[in-house]
Design an enzyme around this catalytic site. Structure first.
Site, PDB file in Angstrom:
ATOM      1  N   CYS A 157      31.255 -45.368 -45.762  1.00  0.00           N
ATOM      2  CA  CYS A 157      29.927 -44.777 -46.020  1.00  0.00           C
ATOM      3  C   CYS A 157      29.554 -44.762 -47.499  1.00  0.00           C
ATOM      4  CB  CYS A 157      29.845 -43.385 -45.403  1.00  0.00           C
ATOM      5  SG  CYS A 157      31.406 -42.517 -45.314  1.00  0.00           S
ATOM      6  N   GLN A 184      30.969 -36.297 -51.674  1.00  0.00           N
ATOM      7  CA  GLN A 184      30.816 -36.690 -50.274  1.00  0.00           C
ATOM      8  C   GLN A 184      30.717 -35.488 -49.338  1.00  0.00           C
ATOM      9  OE1 GLN A 184      33.514 -40.655 -51.112  1.00  0.00           O
ATOM     10  NE2 GLN A 184      33.410 -39.936 -49.020  1.00  0.00           N
ATOM     11  N   ARG A 243      35.255 -34.484 -52.107  1.00  0.00           N
ATOM     12  CA  ARG A 243      34.597 -33.844 -50.957  1.00  0.00           C
ATOM     13  C   ARG A 243      33.915 -32.568 -51.459  1.00  0.00           C
ATOM     14  NH1 ARG A 243      33.787 -36.589 -46.711  1.00  0.00           N
ATOM     15  NH2 ARG A 243      35.968 -36.963 -46.206  1.00  0.00           N
ATOM     16  N   HIS A 250      26.056 -38.596 -48.975  1.00  0.00           N
ATOM     17  CA  HIS A 250      26.989 -38.842 -50.071  1.00  0.00           C
ATOM     18  C   HIS A 250      26.183 -39.171 -51.325  1.00  0.00           C
ATOM     19  CE1 HIS A 250      29.961 -38.568 -47.058  1.00  0.00           C
ATOM     20  NE2 HIS A 250      30.365 -39.825 -46.963  1.00  0.00           N
ATOM     21  N   THR A 336      26.279 -40.523 -41.941  1.00  0.00           N
ATOM     22  CA  THR A 336      26.481 -40.886 -40.533  1.00  0.00           C
ATOM     23  C   THR A 336      25.354 -41.777 -39.989  1.00  0.00           C
ATOM     24  OG1 THR A 336      25.468 -38.830 -39.729  1.00  0.00           O
ATOM     25  CG2 THR A 336      27.862 -38.851 -39.932  1.00  0.00           C
TER      26      THR A 336
HETATM   27  N1  LIG Z   1      31.754 -39.482 -40.345  1.00  0.00           N
HETATM   28  C1  LIG Z   1      31.268 -40.417 -41.152  1.00  0.00           C
HETATM   29  O1  LIG Z   1      30.360 -40.185 -41.985  1.00  0.00           O
HETATM   30  C2  LIG Z   1      31.777 -41.855 -41.060  1.00  0.00           C
HETATM   31  C3  LIG Z   1      31.146 -42.817 -41.826  1.00  0.00           C
HETATM   32  C4  LIG Z   1      31.583 -44.155 -41.751  1.00  0.00           C
HETATM   33  C5  LIG Z   1      32.636 -44.470 -40.917  1.00  0.00           C
HETATM   34  N2  LIG Z   1      33.269 -43.497 -40.194  1.00  0.00           N
HETATM   35  C6  LIG Z   1      34.358 -43.909 -39.299  1.00  0.00           C
HETATM   36  O2  LIG Z   1      33.889 -43.779 -37.951  1.00  0.00           O
HETATM   37  C7  LIG Z   1      34.988 -43.449 -37.090  1.00  0.00           C
HETATM   38  C8  LIG Z   1      34.658 -42.165 -36.339  1.00  0.00           C
HETATM   39  O3  LIG Z   1      34.514 -41.114 -37.286  1.00  0.00           O
HETATM   40  P1  LIG Z   1      34.032 -39.656 -36.878  1.00  0.00           P
HETATM   41  O4  LIG Z   1      33.718 -39.001 -38.164  1.00  0.00           O
HETATM   42  O5  LIG Z   1      32.998 -39.722 -35.824  1.00  0.00           O
HETATM   43  O6  LIG Z   1      35.396 -39.030 -36.231  1.00  0.00           O
HETATM   44  P2  LIG Z   1      35.571 -37.868 -35.166  1.00  0.00           P
HETATM   45  O7  LIG Z   1      34.428 -36.916 -35.205  1.00  0.00           O
HETATM   46  O8  LIG Z   1      36.945 -37.354 -35.396  1.00  0.00           O
HETATM   47  O9  LIG Z   1      35.537 -38.639 -33.716  1.00  0.00           O
HETATM   48  C9  LIG Z   1      36.589 -39.451 -33.294  1.00  0.00           C
HETATM   49  C10 LIG Z   1      36.310 -40.051 -31.909  1.00  0.00           C
HETATM   50  O10 LIG Z   1      37.424 -40.893 -31.557  1.00  0.00           O
HETATM   51  C11 LIG Z   1      37.866 -40.513 -30.230  1.00  0.00           C
HETATM   52  N3  LIG Z   1      39.316 -40.709 -30.113  1.00  0.00           N
HETATM   53  C12 LIG Z   1      40.303 -40.069 -30.805  1.00  0.00           C
HETATM   54  N4  LIG Z   1      41.506 -40.491 -30.380  1.00  0.00           N
HETATM   55  C13 LIG Z   1      41.278 -41.403 -29.387  1.00  0.00           C
HETATM   56  C14 LIG Z   1      42.109 -42.182 -28.550  1.00  0.00           C
HETATM   57  N5  LIG Z   1      43.458 -42.107 -28.632  1.00  0.00           N
HETATM   58  N6  LIG Z   1      41.542 -43.033 -27.660  1.00  0.00           N
HETATM   59  C15 LIG Z   1      40.195 -43.122 -27.563  1.00  0.00           C
HETATM   60  N7  LIG Z   1      39.336 -42.385 -28.319  1.00  0.00           N
HETATM   61  C16 LIG Z   1      39.877 -41.551 -29.232  1.00  0.00           C
HETATM   62  C17 LIG Z   1      37.499 -39.054 -30.084  1.00  0.00           C
HETATM   63  O11 LIG Z   1      37.411 -38.725 -28.699  1.00  0.00           O
HETATM   64  P3  LIG Z   1      37.846 -37.272 -28.097  1.00  0.00           P
HETATM   65  O12 LIG Z   1      36.682 -36.344 -28.369  1.00  0.00           O
HETATM   66  O13 LIG Z   1      38.006 -37.535 -26.651  1.00  0.00           O
HETATM   67  O14 LIG Z   1      39.086 -36.843 -28.795  1.00  0.00           O
HETATM   68  C18 LIG Z   1      36.131 -39.029 -30.788  1.00  0.00           C
HETATM   69  O15 LIG Z   1      35.134 -39.472 -29.895  1.00  0.00           O
HETATM   70  C19 LIG Z   1      36.227 -43.334 -37.983  1.00  0.00           C
HETATM   71  O16 LIG Z   1      36.927 -44.549 -37.957  1.00  0.00           O
HETATM   72  C20 LIG Z   1      35.619 -43.063 -39.354  1.00  0.00           C
HETATM   73  O17 LIG Z   1      36.464 -43.456 -40.413  1.00  0.00           O
HETATM   74  C21 LIG Z   1      32.851 -42.200 -40.231  1.00  0.00           C
END
Ligand SMILES: NC(=O)c1ccc[n+]([C@@H]2O[C@H](COP(=O)([O-])OP(=O)(O)OC[C@H]3O[C@@H](n4cnc5c(N)ncnc54)[C@H](OP(=O)(O)O)[C@@H]3O)[C@@H](O)[C@H]2O)c1
Length: 360
Positions: A157, A184, A243, A250, A336
């Site tokens: 991001c 961030q 953070r 960000h 996001t």
């Molecule tokens: N947040 C941001 O601003 C942002 C920006 C750019 C990129 N990202 C990237 O986007 C991705 C998601 O980030 P997030 O912030 O949304 O994280 P998050 O809120 O922690 O969500 C993680 C997701 O992954 C699922 N998950 C976890 N373990 C799993 C497994 N073993 N099998 C299948 N699904 C699983 C979770 O499902 P359950 O609810 O069922 O556990 C949940 O839906 C990450 O790789 C992160 O680095 C995030």
């Protein structure tokens, strides 16, 4: 009546992997009324699979999805279970590698938000307005890997915000050195993310793996494509990542040295005149202005500017001379939206527009 690209007559069915998380929820919001894509399936971990979406998602923001979406059964993240040919992945990096690979091997087009494949030489890392031509790597990816599927990634991001702000400056004046320091938002850590007692009234000067990701991804994004290869931009970059107790957005302070140093006025004029790759004009999620420059002395601010262009516009301000390198500025973008789900949807629209989804 929706205008589909290339004579298409119906929406492409799509799925979201990791649909319960912070980025997954943003996908659900952005795909709810999308003119080209229809959200067919919601997938998450084994903890959520088989349950109703409304029973496992802790909806973070804005209006909850329709009753129909909340009633849907969450599926497992398995290529044999998810039927949509196009999948948006908002999976945790710990599982994204294996899962996304399995989907691509099964012939699916995977649009990934995770870090796992971003730096693979045959995987496009794309912000459509900045480097739409890097999508050409897909042909080489399919040749190398012998699959009909695909993995396309969007960047970290903060790298996304920085690259949108810097693309016109690099194109016009050639960046040689870059120093950046981020502030961030907590939503960048997902949900539940950073414990409130750790972040309220505080600044944490460390985000695991963020500095190397930001440094290397930005050079790939601003690199050049030729003959199945990306040559990364060659400038020196040094990143500090922090953070801060901000919900979304960000903010990045940058100090930049150039081959041909511009005046602040010339830099502002280059940024204001930049419209991004021609091919992106008319894509549904492309903002009218991918980059805006504010004249106000105290902008950009997350509270006031994070939702510019429905979260897809990067706002720059405080462009001024620097006594150590050449210029200083501040950039802000929604982590996001532009930095995750919105960027990924825009990548899929680019693929649809250029014919890469014709068989899907
Ligand atoms: N947040 C941001 O601003 C942002 C920006 C750019 C990129 N990202 C990237 O986007 C991705 C998601 O980030 P997030 O912030 O949304 O994280 P998050 O809120 O922690 O969500 C993680 C997701 O992954 C699922 N998950 C976890 N373990 C799993 C497994 N073993 N099998 C299948 N699904 C699983 C979770 O499902 P359950 O609810 O069922 O556990 C949940 O839906 C990450 O790789 C992160 O680095 C995030």
């Amino acid at each position: 009546m929706t205008n589909f690209p290339r004579g298409r007559k119906k929406k492409w069915p799509v799925a979201v992997l990791g649909a319960t998380g912070a980025v997954g929820q943003m996908f659900v919001r952005l795909l709810a009324d999308h003119p080209w894509f229809e959200l067919k399936e919601l997938a998450a971990s084994e903890r959520s699979a088989g349950k109703k979406y409304g029973d496992v998602v802790r909806w973070l923001e804005g209006d909850a999805p329709s009753r129909e979406v909340m009633q849907r059964r969450v599926t497992a993240c398995e290529a044999g279970v998810v039927s949509a040919p196009i999948v948006f992945s908002a999976l945790d990096a710990a599982v994204a590698g294996e899962v996304e690979l399995a989907f691509a091997r099964a012939g699916k087009i995977v649009l990934s938000n995770a870090k796992n494949f971003r730096m693979e030489p045959d995987v496009p890392l794309v912000i459509p307005e900045v480097n739409a031509d890097h999508m050409a790597l897909l042909e080489c990816q399919r040749r190398n890997r012998g699959w009909e599927g695909a993995i396309v990634t969007n960047a970290n991001c903060s790298a996304t915000v920085a690259a949108v702000a810097l693309a016109p400056l690099h194109q016009s004046f050639g960046i040689q050195q870059l120093f950046l320091s981020t502030m961030q938002a907590v939503s960048g850590a997902g949900y539940p993310g950073v414990p409130s007692l750790d972040i309220l009234g505080n600044v944490i000067p460390y985000i695991a793996d963020e500095e190397p990701k930001l440094e290397r991804e930005m050079l790939k994004l601003l690199g050049t494509y030729a003959d199945d290869e990306i040559t990364s931009a060659a400038f020196k970059v040094s990143a500090h990542t922090n953070r801060v107790p901000v919900e979304h957005g960000h903010t990045i302070c940058m100090t930049i040295g150039f081959e041909s140093p511009p005046t602040p006025e010339a830099a502002i004029s280059a940024m204001r005149g930049w419209e991004g790759s021609e091919v992106t004009k008319g894509l549904p999620s492309r903002p009218e202005h991918p980059l805006v420059v504010s004249d106000a002395l105290d902008r950009p601010q997350p509270k006031r500017d994070v939702n510019a262009g429905d979260g897809m516009t990067v706002t720059v301000g405080r462009v001024r001379r620097d006594a150590v390198l050449d210029l200083r500025l501040v950039a802000l973008g929604h982590n996001t939206v532009r930095g995750a789900a919105g960027g990924s949807v825009l990548n899929a629209e680019l693929l649809a527009f250029t014919g890469a989804l014709d068989k899907a």
